[in-house]
Design a protein around this motif. Structure first.
Motif, PDB file in Angstrom:
ATOM      1  N   GLU B 383       0.829  -1.205   0.000  1.00 14.89           N
ATOM      2  CA  GLU B 383       0.000   0.000   0.000  1.00 14.89           C
ATOM      3  C   GLU B 383       0.873   1.268   0.000  1.00 14.89           C
ATOM      4  O   GLU B 383       0.668   2.181  -0.801  1.00 14.89           O
ATOM      5  CB  GLU B 383      -0.930  -0.029   1.231  1.00 14.89           C
ATOM      6  CG  GLU B 383      -2.010   1.030   1.237  1.00 14.89           C
ATOM      7  CD  GLU B 383      -2.951   0.973   0.027  1.00 14.89           C
ATOM      8  OE1 GLU B 383      -3.162  -0.126  -0.531  1.00 14.89           O
ATOM      9  OE2 GLU B 383      -3.458   2.046  -0.369  1.00 14.89           O
ATOM     10  N   ASN B 384       1.875   1.272   0.877  1.00 15.53           N
ATOM     11  CA  ASN B 384       2.760   2.439   0.956  1.00 15.53           C
ATOM     12  C   ASN B 384       3.598   2.630  -0.300  1.00 15.53           C
ATOM     13  O   ASN B 384       3.997   3.740  -0.624  1.00 15.53           O
ATOM     14  CB  ASN B 384       3.724   2.294   2.140  1.00 15.53           C
ATOM     15  CG  ASN B 384       2.990   2.375   3.454  1.00 15.53           C
ATOM     16  OD1 ASN B 384       1.941   3.017   3.541  1.00 15.53           O
ATOM     17  ND2 ASN B 384       3.517   1.706   4.464  1.00 15.53           N
ATOM     18  N   GLU B 385       3.900   1.527  -0.956  1.00 15.39           N
ATOM     19  CA  GLU B 385       4.754   1.609  -2.141  1.00 15.39           C
ATOM     20  C   GLU B 385       3.946   2.080  -3.355  1.00 15.39           C
ATOM     21  O   GLU B 385       4.418   2.895  -4.141  1.00 15.39           O
ATOM     22  CB  GLU B 385       5.381   0.228  -2.404  1.00 15.39           C
ATOM     23  CG  GLU B 385       6.364   0.149  -3.551  1.00 15.39           C
ATOM     24  CD  GLU B 385       7.638   0.965  -3.364  1.00 15.39           C
ATOM     25  OE1 GLU B 385       8.142   1.059  -2.228  1.00 15.39           O
ATOM     26  OE2 GLU B 385       8.144   1.516  -4.383  1.00 15.39           O
ATOM     27  N   LEU B 386       2.736   1.579  -3.495  1.00 17.94           N
ATOM     28  CA  LEU B 386       1.960   1.895  -4.695  1.00 17.94           C
ATOM     29  C   LEU B 386       1.121   3.167  -4.547  1.00 17.94           C
ATOM     30  O   LEU B 386       0.861   3.854  -5.528  1.00 17.94           O
ATOM     31  CB  LEU B 386       1.037   0.727  -5.074  1.00 17.94           C
ATOM     32  CG  LEU B 386       1.712  -0.616  -5.354  1.00 17.94           C
ATOM     33  CD1 LEU B 386       0.714  -1.581  -5.966  1.00 17.94           C
ATOM     34  CD2 LEU B 386       2.930  -0.467  -6.254  1.00 17.94           C
ATOM     35  N   GLY B 396       7.470   2.179  -6.915  1.00 17.14           N
ATOM     36  CA  GLY B 396       6.272   1.369  -7.058  1.00 17.14           C
ATOM     37  C   GLY B 396       5.114   2.135  -7.670  1.00 17.14           C
ATOM     38  O   GLY B 396       4.368   1.605  -8.496  1.00 17.14           O
ATOM     39  N   GLU B 397       4.962   3.412  -7.303  1.00 19.38           N
ATOM     40  CA  GLU B 397       3.815   4.139  -7.865  1.00 19.38           C
ATOM     41  C   GLU B 397       3.996   4.396  -9.361  1.00 19.38           C
ATOM     42  O   GLU B 397       3.016   4.476 -10.110  1.00 19.38           O
ATOM     43  CB  GLU B 397       3.528   5.434  -7.094  1.00 19.38           C
ATOM     44  CG  GLU B 397       4.580   6.506  -7.204  1.00 19.38           C
ATOM     45  CD  GLU B 397       4.226   7.729  -6.331  1.00 19.38           C
ATOM     46  OE1 GLU B 397       3.115   8.266  -6.479  1.00 19.38           O
ATOM     47  OE2 GLU B 397       5.080   8.119  -5.506  1.00 19.38           O
ATOM     48  N   VAL B 398       5.253   4.527  -9.790  1.00 17.82           N
ATOM     49  CA  VAL B 398       5.501   4.696 -11.230  1.00 17.82           C
ATOM     50  C   VAL B 398       5.068   3.435 -11.980  1.00 17.82           C
ATOM     51  O   VAL B 398       4.346   3.496 -12.981  1.00 17.82           O
ATOM     52  CB  VAL B 398       6.999   4.984 -11.493  1.00 17.82           C
ATOM     53  CG1 VAL B 398       7.257   5.147 -12.978  1.00 17.82           C
ATOM     54  CG2 VAL B 398       7.454   6.219 -10.721  1.00 17.82           C
ATOM     55  N   VAL B 399       5.490   2.293 -11.450  1.00 16.21           N
ATOM     56  CA  VAL B 399       5.120   1.023 -12.092  1.00 16.21           C
ATOM     57  C   VAL B 399       3.608   0.839 -12.053  1.00 16.21           C
ATOM     58  O   VAL B 399       2.992   0.403 -13.037  1.00 16.21           O
ATOM     59  CB  VAL B 399       5.851  -0.150 -11.403  1.00 16.21           C
ATOM     60  CG1 VAL B 399       5.417  -1.487 -11.996  1.00 16.21           C
ATOM     61  CG2 VAL B 399       7.369   0.013 -11.524  1.00 16.21           C
TER      62      VAL B 399
END
Lengths: 195, 586
Positions: B383-386, B396-399
């Protein structure tokens, strides 16, 4: 537990294959104790005899990695009990020393040796046998000014082998039979798995 | 199949003494090389010319209607481009390089292809045969240098050998457990003319068994184990993709209802959203697959080799489980993890045999355990990464946004490091051959040339190279290829201004002693601009989605630099020397 294993490799006669096989040992930092290449019982097929001191587990893994090389037909590994093996050694000693101080006949008889060359200045003896036997003559001659000593690699015949004549025909088939595709491990399924 | 192609500029017969054989043509060694490539249906070559390979390049000039040659900027780039091409398209990648430094520059790519089983044929020029061993200009013993990093290699010094040797090279590269092959051709052989009888593809080498005979008794034993299993677990690797066995794999998994996890090279063999796909294995893999490896009762490994980054400490790995190992390479069985049932064979053949013998099942309670672990990982990490709430951007949010914008249809190519783990963890894959990454060798500098190669291999698909600020600079010169050939590849640089993975280890295991991992980089957007490639930089969340959309919408190549948090870590993580069940969520 480490012990002596003799690895027999049947190969095509190909430049560069020696290095390809040798790297399988050197990459794992295994010292090759002796290495011999020669023709085999089958015309055009070469046979390597490689002696290493290693555990069976490691030898099995190395043997499989050698066998998967494109120009390698088959790899066997054997303990000393499973083979007949010999090494040949040559000894060069000063003729006058040896003639004066040693009972040469007894020496030759005791060590199963023979004189290959006898010259005024030096004599060359030859013996074949296991390591202890060739070492025995070495120790016997050391006090008498041994000039040169050389021992060949181990050559070995596998007691249980039926030779490679039939196998090579299998390999030449487009679809090798299970005989050609045999694998020492896969053929002993009952030993590795039971329900 | 035998065919004789029309040879351009065929040389006149040199000696009139022999009676002309109507079936042969007099050609040079170089022409025979190119004819072999045409007969092997090669379309694209990645290469770099030089003195010792000039005759082949000269002949190539006449073949430009049938063979496309891509001039790379460094021979290492050629190998990685060929790898990207091969992995995206399933065809053999082909590389040309000259002798000496040209040949030594291939070594990293060959090693990468060898450990990741990528089919590749490299052709190097060599000095004249009479100069071999004399330390001639640009002479190097390329055969001995490349022996440990090739499946097979061979030096040609007589042109008459060329057709058979190249036929062998292609056969070896693509059959069995595929891999890289190098053929070194001395300059005299390239120039030599000979009576060419046409090209015959190789189908059999007596000392080489690419496809072992499947032993039925082991299939039966495997089926018994699977049918009795209460908590079976499948691990799959690239073998499924290399064997074109994705459909056979799906049928096996769906019939048995067994949860399946992938190695990073196996990603995409099963769609990300498949209900039985439980995620990624290994050091930075998902929580459930790692922890539950040590709770399953039967472990079924398919086309994977139990790399140490997957297993962690071997004496703490799946000791409770019976292990079934399906692999085409007998040397892999028992190499790292002892197999109770070794299923030696091509999984394209063994999987359907196994599927026929297993009973249909569902493992709901066992699958629920994976979901429980997934929920924990979601809360603690994902959750924190995306969907982060911190100021700085995360990888992670870029991916995650890329997934949204491409729908999971893109080919994702990565370099090596933190961004690689993040991309592999979070990218969605709807179809096979969608992830291209350097798994076994971990080659920084792989990403950019591999992405270029992938685009040549699959021109109709969107190809996105996700690359770190360190790795891009190892092969950044390949931007020249994008410029010269207008390659429509999208480059995303995830810039954390650190050699991030090493920095992460320094933080966790070396008391934050950041020894030589902070890195100053050039202005990547300006660099791209110098190569005529449009680009932009983004460091704020508000602009990220638009920037990614612009990148995808821009025709041709595009470079997007995303400034991400400097000291973010990749979790979960199995620390080195620990068992898989000791995986840390933070």
């Amino acid at each position: 537990m480490k012990q002596e294993f003799t690895i027999t490799v049947y190969t095509e006669n190909q430049v560069g294959l020696l290095v390809r096989i040798a790297t399988m040992f050197s990459r794992r930092k295994i010292n090759i104790e002796s290495l011999n290449t020669s023709p085999s019982e089958v015309d055009g097929i070469h046979r390597f005899n490689i002696l290493v001191d290693e555990t069976e587990e490691v030898v099995r893994k190395v043997a499989r990695q050698i066998e998967k090389q494109v120009d390698v037909l088959k790899v066997y590994f054997s303990t000393n009990e499973e083979i007949i093996w010999q090494e040949l050694a040559l000894y060069k000693v000063p003729t006058d020393e040896i003639a004066e101080k040693v009972k040469v006949e007894r020496l030759l008889r005791e060590h199963g040796a023979r004189a290959v060359v006898i010259r005024k200045d030096y004599t060359v003896f030859e013996t074949t046998g296991h390591r202890e036997e060739t070492d025995g003559l070495l120790h016997a001659l050391e006090p008498y000014g041994l000039i040169e000593f050389v021992r060949s690699a181990r050559v070995a015949i596998i007691k249980g082998s039926r030779g490679f004549h039939e196998k090579i025909r299998e390999f030449e088939e487009m679809q090798p039979s299970s005989e050609a595709a045999e694998n020492e491990f896969l053929n002993e399924g009952e030993k590795v798995f039971s329900m | 199949m035998e065919q004789i192609l029309e040879i351009p500029k065929a040389e006149k017969r040199l000696n009139g003494d022999a009676v002309a054989n109507p079936k042969t043509t007099v050609v040079t060694g170089s022409q025979a090389v190119l004819d072999a490539l045409v007969c092997e249906k090669v379309e694209t070559i990645f290469g770099y010319p030089g003195g010792a390979i000039m005759p082949i390049y000269d002949a190539l000039y006449d073949y430009s209607d049938r063979l496309t040659h891509i001039l790379v900027r460094h021979e290492q780039g050629a190998t990685h481009a060929a790898q990207g091409y091969a992995r995206a398209s399933g065809r053999v990648g082909v590389v040309f390089a000259t002798s000496g430094p040209g040949a030594t520059n291939l070594v990293t790519g060959l090693a990468d292809a060898q450990i990741d089983s990528t089919p590749m044929v490299c052709i190097t020029g060599q000095v004249f045969a009479h100069l071999l061993g004399t330390d001639a200009f640009q002479e190097i013993d390329v055969i001995n240098i490349t022996t440990p990093v090739t499946k097979w290699n061979y030096q040609v010094t007589d042109a008459r050998e060329i057709p058979q040797v190249l036929a062998k090279a292609f056969f070896i590269a693509r059959s069995g457990r595929s891999g890289p092959v190098l053929v070194d051709i001395s300059k005299n052989a390239q120039l030599q003319t000979f009576d060419y009888e046409g090209y015959t593809p190789c189908q059999h080498i007596r000392s080489y068994r690419p496809k072992p005979i499947v032993r039925k008794e082991y299939i039966e034993q495997a089926a018994v184990l699977i049918n009795r299993a209460e908590r079976p677990f499948v691990l799959f690797g690239q073998g499924v993709i290399l064997g074109n066995a994705e459909e056979e794999f799906r049928q096996f998994i769906e019939k048995t209802g067994i949860p399946a996890a992938w190695t990073i090279l196996g990603a995409g063999a099963m769609p990300t959203d498949h209900p039985l796909n439980v995620g990624m294995l290994g050091m930075h893999g998902n929580y459930g697959p790692n922890v539950l490896t040590n709770q399953c009762d039967v472990l079924i490994a398919i086309g994977m080799r139990f790399d140490d980054r997957v297993t962690g400490r071997l004496d703490k790995y799946a000791k409770q489980a019976k292990v079934i190992h399906l692999d085409i390479d007998p040397a892999e069985i028992d190499k790292n993890v002892k197999a109770d049932v070794p299923v030696w064979g091509d999984c394209k053949e063994t999987l359907p045999m196994l599927t026929a013998l297993v009973s249909p099942k569902k493992h709901e309670a066992w699958l629920a355990k994976f979901r429980e672990h997934d929920a924990q990982e979601q809360a603690a990490v994902i959750e924190n990464e995306l969907r982060p709430t911190c100021d700085t951007l995360t990888m992670g949010e870029v991916v995650n946004l890329l997934n949204e914008l491409t729908g999971g249809d893109a080919i994702i190519v990565t370099d090596v490091g933190q961004h690689q783990m993040v991309a592999c963890r979070y990218a969605w894959f709807n179809q096979t051959r969608s992830t291209i990454t350097s798994g076994g060798l971990g080659t920084m500098g792989f990403g950019l040339p591999a992405a270029i190669g992938a685009k040549f291999g699959k021109p109709d698909r969107t190809v996105i190279g996700i690359i770190g600020d360190g790795g891009i600079q190892m092969t950044i010169q390949e931007l020249g290829v994008i410029q010269q050939y207008g390659v429509g590849v999208k480059i995303v640089i995830l810039n954390n201004q650190f050699l991030g993975m090493v920095r992460q280890w320094q933080e966790l295991f070396h008391e934050r002693r950041y020894s030589f991992t902070d890195m100053v980089s050039p202005d990547f957007v300006k660099v791209a601009d110098a190569y005529g490639i449009p680009g932009q930089r983004v460091s704020e969340r508000a602009f990220l989605k638009n920037a990614l959309q612009t990148m995808l919408d821009t025709p041709g190549g595009h470079l997007l630099e995303v400034m991400v948090g400097k000291e973010n870590n990749v979790f979960p993580m199995v620390p080195q020397g620990c068992g898989v069940a000791e995986i840390r969520l933070k």
